[in-house]
Each structure stands twice: as structure tokens, then as C-alpha cells.
Design an enzyme around this catalytic site. Structure first.
Site, short mmCIF file in Angstrom:
data_model
loop_
_atom_site.label_atom_id
_atom_site.label_comp_id
_atom_site.label_asym_id
_atom_site.label_seq_id
_atom_site.Cartn_x
_atom_site.Cartn_y
_atom_site.Cartn_z
N VAL A 34 -14.41 22.31 -2.84
CA VAL A 34 -13.86 22.70 -1.41
C VAL A 34 -14.75 22.30 -0.35
O VAL A 34 -16.13 22.90 -0.29
CB VAL A 34 -13.54 24.15 -1.11
CG1 VAL A 34 -12.98 24.44 0.03
CG2 VAL A 34 -12.14 24.24 -2.29
N SER A 45 -4.48 6.65 13.79
CA SER A 45 -4.71 8.03 13.18
C SER A 45 -5.23 8.80 14.04
O SER A 45 -5.78 8.61 15.06
CB SER A 45 -5.89 7.52 12.33
OG SER A 45 -6.35 8.63 11.63
N ALA A 46 -4.99 9.94 13.82
CA ALA A 46 -5.47 11.20 14.33
C ALA A 46 -6.81 11.25 14.51
O ALA A 46 -7.40 12.03 15.27
CB ALA A 46 -4.95 12.55 13.74
N GLY A 55 -19.05 14.91 9.12
CA GLY A 55 -17.93 14.23 9.85
C GLY A 55 -16.71 14.95 9.90
O GLY A 55 -15.86 14.68 10.64
N LYS A 91 -9.95 2.00 14.60
CA LYS A 91 -8.45 2.24 14.96
C LYS A 91 -8.46 2.38 16.67
O LYS A 91 -7.41 1.92 17.12
CB LYS A 91 -8.00 3.74 14.47
CG LYS A 91 -7.87 3.42 12.78
CD LYS A 91 -6.56 2.66 12.64
CE LYS A 91 -6.49 2.52 11.15
NZ LYS A 91 -5.55 1.39 10.68
N TYR A 103 -14.74 3.15 10.65
CA TYR A 103 -13.29 3.32 10.37
C TYR A 103 -12.39 3.86 11.66
O TYR A 103 -11.58 3.27 12.06
CB TYR A 103 -12.63 4.15 9.07
CG TYR A 103 -11.20 4.29 9.17
CD1 TYR A 103 -10.41 3.23 8.86
CD2 TYR A 103 -10.74 5.59 9.41
CE1 TYR A 103 -9.06 3.48 8.63
CE2 TYR A 103 -9.49 6.05 9.23
CZ TYR A 103 -8.57 5.12 9.16
OH TYR A 103 -7.13 5.15 8.88
N GLY A 149 0.90 -1.14 0.06
CA GLY A 149 -0.13 -0.01 -0.09
C GLY A 149 0.83 1.24 0.13
O GLY A 149 1.81 1.41 -0.12
N ASP A 194 0.47 -8.86 1.83
CA ASP A 194 -0.49 -7.99 1.60
C ASP A 194 -1.45 -8.96 0.67
O ASP A 194 -1.02 -9.90 0.01
CB ASP A 194 0.15 -6.87 0.68
CG ASP A 194 -0.95 -5.84 0.42
OD1 ASP A 194 -2.12 -5.94 0.11
OD2 ASP A 194 -0.48 -4.65 0.98
N ASN A 195 -2.85 -8.80 0.68
CA ASN A 195 -3.57 -9.21 -0.09
C ASN A 195 -3.98 -8.58 -1.24
O ASN A 195 -5.05 -9.15 -2.00
CB ASN A 195 -5.04 -9.83 1.00
CG ASN A 195 -5.87 -8.49 1.32
OD1 ASN A 195 -5.56 -7.44 0.96
ND2 ASN A 195 -6.91 -8.67 1.93
N ASN A 197 -6.12 -3.58 -2.00
CA ASN A 197 -6.27 -1.97 -2.46
C ASN A 197 -4.74 -1.38 -2.95
O ASN A 197 -4.65 -0.35 -2.51
CB ASN A 197 -6.71 -1.20 -0.97
CG ASN A 197 -6.95 0.23 -1.31
OD1 ASN A 197 -7.60 0.42 -2.36
ND2 ASN A 197 -6.52 1.14 -0.66
#
Ligand code: NAD
Ligand code: UD1
Length: 363
Positions: A243, A150-151, A318, A179, A175, A10, A31-32, A35
Site C-alpha cells: 500500500v 486521462s485524468a 508522483g 496526453k 506519459y 489492448g 494494433d502493433n 503491449n
């Protein structure tokens, strides 16, 4: 050190494998390819002049993971039979058996929107897959893990810059929760068994590409993230950037983020490898500087000489106004800090996109 890297083909994985090899580490890649493309690691091999043993396997397949980690006979991938060391998936290099000192764990699904539509797939892949991997590691006696967090776990931060001691918030999607759950599982594991050593790396916004332009980010379909979208506008694959909101409480009304060059991020993993105590520690990997969407667009235009058409669209559900790291802990404890500025990030993103207008394509 000999290191197993999951999700190695990735975006962040491939850049980290390259840095690991250049620093003299030995890497086995898993890896599979759900993605990613096998081509990324072929290019890493070409850039480094070193081979990357590759096992096409799913981290949810505990026996395959155990086989890779121990070098014991077992199944190493959907088509592989017999010894992992002789897996036909490890084209171009034999997979050396056992003796791993650490696992750097990138494998996971990461599309926020998709996670709200397919929560079970996200929890199964990210949380279930990590549990299977941890079981296999435990069985193989490999108890050192560096995990891609992740933040997003901070949710809408109470204040910026965000230190690691800030409360974790409520991520707005499955998601983000996956995490948070994995972080908790790793904390519990480390608390239960002092033989484990766990680094939780909370990435801010990884962008850019290796300066060679040979490896980079290759999103499938319409990019969700800002810089890949801008790059595809610049290269003529998309008409204009939407944007997402210009009415945030930020200097120019657009969202502010801490963009970090993927090479700096990759090097953060090498720094974390050099740190062993205490047995579970969180580090932010960010620059400590926030840039708005308009500032990112301006930097890309400067780097590319291309005008990026923009149109203001509604806020994305979100999204938050502002998010940037306090990276002091990583600097003080790991001796790591980001070195590339926004101009370099955009220059390298453009260089990659220009050289590879269709990403890795059908290789
Ligand atoms: P990526 O999709 O490019 O890489 C993830 C890799 O994992 C892919 O090659 C994919 O094929 C593989 N994979 C997924 N599920 C797998 C499974 N069950 N078994 C084996 N391989 C599997 O994503 P990336 O941007 O390189 O992200 C790497 C990690 O960092 C992910 O865990 C992601 O959640 C995390 N992260 C990414 C960002 C970001 O903005 N890119 C930010 C914070 C955290
Ligand atoms: C997104 C994810 C987050 C993940 C992070 C890192 C969402 C809601 N959040 O965060 O979980 O950890 O990526 O990969 O998807 N923007 C536009 N137009 C675009 C794309 C983005 O204006 O076409 C804006 C966004 O509103 C934001 C900024 O650009 O203000 C950065 O967006 P993006 O690159 O998607 O990252 P994050 O939103 O920070």
C-alpha cells in the site's frame, strides 16, 4: 457506423470493440501488439459471433495508416505487402476498404514509470504516432476522432470532484505530458478546420473485465496499477500488496480514486460517437465516487473470498491523495453514466483473473 479502432487489441480497446460490434457497428482493428495479444480480439470474435478485420501495423507508419483508411494499395504492417484489403495480417477476415466515419484512438504507451526512463519513446510513440495518424486521417477525409485521454492531465486537482472546466495541472511524468500535448494538438486542429470533430475522453481509473471473463487486463511484468496487482496476489502470483502510503489526508490515509468498470468506460465511447457538436469537446468518464486503497481491497476480498495480505510501503513518487470525477457533463450531453459499482468491478476482475491466471498467455 464503420470505425477504425487503434490499439484495439489492448485492454480498453478490446472491450470497446466488443461493445461496438454488439451495437451493430463495423470495426477494423489496428494494433502493433507491442503491449497486447492477438488473442484478445479472437475472443471478442467468439463472444460476438462477428469477425474483426485486423491489421498489424504501427500508427507511426503514416502510409500504412493511410492505406488502411483509404483501402488504397500500400503497406499495412511489417510483413504485409500489396493491398491492405488482402493483408495476410488480417487473418480470419478481409479488411474492407475505405468509408470510415470515425477513428477511436487507443494506441499508445501507458506505463508511467517507464515514461520517466524513456521519455523520447513515449513522446515519439504517443505524440508522433498521433500526428501520423491525424495526417493519414486528413488525407483520407476521415476527420472524426475519439481520443483516450486521462485524468492525469488534471495533475494534483485543486478540488474534487473534478469538472472538465478544472485547470489542467502539471502531470508528474512524460506519459501525462504526452496526453496533454495530444489534447492540445487536437484542439488546435479542430480550431483550424471545422470539418474535424474531436472527443477528448478523460478516463479516471478503468478496472474490471467483461463479465464473461474471456477478455480482461493482461499487464506485462509486475502490474503498476492497483487492481491487477491485487488480482495477482489473489491468484497466488504475488505475495502481498504494497500500500503506497497510509498518511494521505484521506479518511483512512490511503489514496482515493474513481474506479470505473471497463465496460462502462467502453460504452462511454459509443455515447461519444453519437455526439457531433461542437467540434472539440472534453468529457470526463468516471463514476463520481472515490474509494480508498483499503476500500478497494475490502471489496476485492468480498468478491473473491480471498484474503489479500497487505503491507504499508512508502508513498509512490508522483501519486496524489484524492482524485474523482464530476461526471455531470457526460450524463447531460451524452446521456451516459457508469452503471457498475465497485463490487461488480472487483467481481469481474476476479472472474477474469481466475479463468486466466496467466492472462492471454502465449497464444
Ligand atoms: P493497452 O496497453 O492495453 O492498449 C494500448 C494498445 O495500443 C496496445 O494493444 C498496444 O499494443 C497498442 N499500441 C501501442 N503503441 C502502438 C503503436 N505505435 N501502433 C499501434 N498500436 C500501438 O492500454 P489500455 O489500458 O487499453 O489503454 C488504452 C488507451 O487509454 C491508452 O492510450 C492509454 O494511455 C489510455 N488510458 C488508459 C488508462 C488505464 O488506466 N488503462 C487510463 C487513462 C488513459
Ligand atoms: C495511475 C497513473 C496515472 C494513470 C492511471 C490510470 C501513476 C503515478 N499514475 O494512476 O498516470 O492515468 O494509473 O491507469 O502511476 N496503489 C497501491 N499499491 C499498488 C498500486 C497502487 O497502494 O501496488 C495505490 C496508489 O498509490 C493509488 C491507488 O492505489 O492511491 C490507485 O493506483 P493506480 O491503480 O496505479 O492508479 P493511479 O495512481 O490513480
Amino acid at each position: 457506423m464503420k470505425i477504425l479502432v487503434t490499439g484495439a487489441a489492448g485492454y480498453i480497446g478490446s472491450h470497446t470493440v466488443l461493445e461496438l460490434l454488439e451495437a451493430g457497428h463495423d470495426v477494423v482493428a489496428v494494433d502493433n501488439l507491442c503491449n497486447s495479444s492477438r488473442e484478445s480480439l479472437r475472443r471478442v470474435e467468439a463472444l460476438t459471433g462477428r469477425s474483426v478485420p485486423f491489421v498489424e501495423a504501427d500508427i507511426r507508419d503514416e502510409s500504412a495508416m493511410r492505406a488502411v483508411l483509404t483501402g488504397a494499395p500500400g503497406r499495412a504492417g511489417p510483413d504485409a505487402a500489396g493491398d491492405v484489403a488482402e493483408s495476410p495480417e488480417s487473418a480470419g477476415a478481409t479488411v474492407p476498404a475505405g468509408d470510415f466515419e470515425a477513428v477511436i484512438h487507443f494506441a499508445g504507451l501507458k506505463a508511467v514509470g517507464e515514461s520517466t526512463e524513456q521519455p523520447l519513446a513515449y513522446y515519439e510513440n504517443n505524440v508522433g504516432g498521433t500526428i501520423a495518424l491525424l495526417r493519414a486521417m486528413d488525407a483520407a477525409g476521415v476527420r472524426r476522432m475519439i481520443f483516450s485521454s486521462s485524468a492525469t492531465v488534471y495533475g494534483d486537482p485543486v478540488a474534487v470532484p473534478i469538472p472538465e472546466t478544472a485547470p489542467v495541472g502539471s502531470p508528474s511524468n512524460p506519459y501525462g505530458y504526452s496526453k496533454l500535448m495530444i489534447e492540445q494538438i487536437l484542439r488546435d486542429l479542430a480550431a483550424a478546420d471545422p470539418r474535424w470533430s474531436v472527443a477528448l475522453l478523460r478516463y479516471f481509473n478503468p478496472v474490471g473485465a467483461h463479465p464473461s471473463g474471456r477478455i480482461g487486463e493482461d499487464p506485462r511484468g509486475i502490474p503498476n496499477n492497483l487492481v491487477p496487482f491485487i488480482s495477482q496476489v489473489a491468484v497466488g502470483r504475488r505475495e502481498a500488496l504494497s500500500v503506497f502510503g497510509d498518511d494521505y489526508p484521506t479518511p483512512d490515509g490511503t489514496g482515493v480514486r474513481d474506479y470505473i468498470h471497463v465496460v462502462d468506460l467502453a460504452r462511454g465511447h459509443l455515447a461519444a460517437l453519437g455526439h457531433t457538436k461542437p467540434n472539440c469537446r472534453i468529457w470526463n468518464l468516471g463514476t463520481g465516487r472515490g474509494y480508498s486503497v483499503y476500500e478497494a481491497v475490502a471489496a476485492f476480498e468480498k468478491a473473491s473470498g480471498q484474503k489479500i495480505p497487505v503491507r504499508v510501503a512508502p508513498r509512490r513518487p508522483g501519486d496524489i491523495a484524492t482524485c474523482y470525477a464530476d461526471p455531470t457533463r457526460a450524463r447531460d450531453e451524452l446521456g451516459w453514466q457508469a452503471e457498475h459499482d465497485l463490487d461488480a468491478m472487483m467481481r469481474d476482475a476476479w472472474n477474469w483473473q481466475q479463468q486466466n491466471p496467466d492472462g492471454y498467455g502465449e497464444q
